[in-house]
Write an enzyme that holds these catalytic residues in place. Structure first.
Site, PDB file in Angstrom:
ATOM      1  N   HIS A 275       4.676  22.403  11.069  1.00 19.77           N
ATOM      2  CA  HIS A 275       4.032  21.321  10.317  1.00 19.77           C
ATOM      3  C   HIS A 275       4.522  19.953  10.789  1.00 19.77           C
ATOM      4  CE1 HIS A 275       2.305  19.656   6.463  1.00 19.77           C
ATOM      5  NE2 HIS A 275       3.183  18.710   6.750  1.00 19.77           N
ATOM      6  N   GLU A 276       5.834  19.767  10.808  1.00 21.57           N
ATOM      7  CA  GLU A 276       6.372  18.445  11.153  1.00 21.57           C
ATOM      8  C   GLU A 276       6.171  18.106  12.627  1.00 21.57           C
ATOM      9  OE1 GLU A 276       7.171  16.385   8.940  1.00 21.57           O
ATOM     10  OE2 GLU A 276       7.325  17.725   7.230  1.00 21.57           O
TER      11      GLU A 276
ATOM     12  N   HIS B  22       2.680  16.843  13.347  1.00 22.46           N
ATOM     13  CA  HIS B  22       2.472  15.438  12.985  1.00 22.46           C
ATOM     14  C   HIS B  22       2.734  14.519  14.177  1.00 22.46           C
ATOM     15  CE1 HIS B  22       1.498  15.872   8.856  1.00 22.46           C
ATOM     16  NE2 HIS B  22       2.703  16.149   8.406  1.00 22.46           N
TER      17      HIS B  22
ATOM     18  N   HIS C  34      -2.263  15.490   7.510  1.00 18.75           N
ATOM     19  CA  HIS C  34      -2.422  16.610   6.595  1.00 18.75           C
ATOM     20  C   HIS C  34      -3.865  17.091   6.578  1.00 18.75           C
ATOM     21  CE1 HIS C  34       1.457  15.637   4.167  1.00 18.75           C
ATOM     22  NE2 HIS C  34       1.682  16.445   5.184  1.00 18.75           N
ATOM     23  N   CYS C  35      -4.028  18.402   6.556  1.00 25.09           N
ATOM     24  CA  CYS C  35      -5.348  19.029   6.649  1.00 25.09           C
ATOM     25  C   CYS C  35      -5.951  19.201   5.260  1.00 25.09           C
ATOM     26  CB  CYS C  35      -5.224  20.383   7.338  1.00 25.09           C
ATOM     27  SG  CYS C  35      -6.767  21.291   7.447  1.00 25.09           S
TER      28      CYS C  35
ATOM     29  N   CYS D 291      -4.221  25.977   5.933  1.00 23.40           N
ATOM     30  CA  CYS D 291      -3.700  25.562   7.239  1.00 23.40           C
ATOM     31  C   CYS D 291      -2.229  25.204   7.086  1.00 23.40           C
ATOM     32  CB  CYS D 291      -4.508  24.350   7.723  1.00 23.40           C
ATOM     33  SG  CYS D 291      -3.970  23.618   9.286  1.00 23.40           S
TER      34      CYS D 291
ATOM     35  N   CYS E  19      -5.697  25.810  11.183  1.00 24.33           N
ATOM     36  CA  CYS E  19      -7.118  26.052  10.951  1.00 24.33           C
ATOM     37  C   CYS E  19      -7.891  25.685  12.226  1.00 24.33           C
ATOM     38  CB  CYS E  19      -7.600  25.238   9.751  1.00 24.33           C
ATOM     39  SG  CYS E  19      -7.868  23.480  10.108  1.00 24.33           S
TER      40      CYS E  19
ATOM     41  N   CYS F 199      -7.659  21.826  13.125  1.00 27.99           N
ATOM     42  CA  CYS F 199      -6.356  21.368  13.622  1.00 27.99           C
ATOM     43  C   CYS F 199      -5.985  22.035  14.945  1.00 27.99           C
ATOM     44  CB  CYS F 199      -5.287  21.602  12.564  1.00 27.99           C
ATOM     45  SG  CYS F 199      -5.531  20.595  11.075  1.00 27.99           S
TER      46      CYS F 199
END
Length: 247
Positions: free
Chosen positions: A151-152, A155, A161-162, A167, A186, A189
């Protein structure tokens, strides 16, 4: 115009920050392997960086009574020490984090443009809340750690953010919400990340499948096997998976 790797800046660095007591986190090398397969890039784990009260603001959280460190100070240190070949640097720590005085906490924070980020394992450990670790503790912590690393780091490739599908880039405000996110991207992304990096989707899926099988993340392995069957057909997918596994 998101940040994209190039000939000069093409490596992801993990920067351990502070102390890591035995048994509290997955091995940094394991997370490095995961990051390399997830982003199809070279990942290097740096030597741990000691926390110094003189250069990082900290406070005692009013609810947990535990120490927290300010993410902005960490990001500033990372920016000053970016290796020349770094696409990005992600700090990992057992210290709880907060992004500004009005916030209770944050799991992690990364800069969309600055190529630096930080995340904490602290709230992924049941012991943080005074709870007992169960028999699946290590696998749960590994899954949570892989999720926040993906996640990070995403970025820092410019992905926000989705809001489209379930996701790994869905936002979260508490542990239950964070745990509900899948480890995968997803389709929206995934397309964005592929635009930035240029990986082959099938090769990436095969590499991730091997990792999930190796560390026992069976649900994630089954999901990827299903994706490969959908893309290639069942018979071709089976042969590709067998061929990749033999390398």
């Amino acid at each position: 115009r998101p940040n994209r790797p190039d000939k000069k800046r093409n490596k992801i660095y993990l920067q351990p920050l502070g102390k890591f007591p035995n048994g509290q986190i997955p091995l940094a090398d394991t997370l490095g392997q995961y990051g390399g397969k997830y982003f199809a890039m070279e990942v290097e784990v740096l030597e741990p960086l000691a926390l110094n009260g003189d250069n990082i603001t900290n406070r005692i959280n009013q609810y947990t009574r535990k120490r927290q460190i300010l993410t902005g100070d960490v990001l500033a240190i990372l920016r000053r020490n970016l290796p020349a070949d770094a696409f990005c640097v992600l700090a990992i720590t057992m210290e709880d984090l907060y992004p500004e005085p009005s916030w209770n906490f944050v799991f992690g924070q990364a800069s969309l443009r600055g190529r630096v980020g930080v995340y904490s394992f602290a709230r992924y450990d049941p012991a943080f809340y005074g709870s007992k670790r169960d028999k699946d503790y290590e696998k749960i912590l590994l899954r949570r750690s892989c999720r926040v690393l993906a996640h990070e780091t995403a970025h820092m490739f410019g992905l926000q953010h989705c809001i489209y599908f379930r996701c790994v880039l869905n936002g979260s405000n508490h542990l239950k919400e964070s745990d509900s996110r899948p480890l995968h991207l997803c389709p929206v992304c995934l397309r964005k990340l592929r635009y930035s990096i240029g990986f082959d989707v099938v090769t990436r899926y095969c590499n991730l499948l091997q990792f999930y099988q190796k560390v026992g993340l069976d649900n994630e392995a089954q999901w990827l096997a299903g994706r490969l069957e959908w893309i290639l057909g069942a018979e071709v997918a089976r042969k590709v998976i067998e061929q990749e596994a033999s390398h």
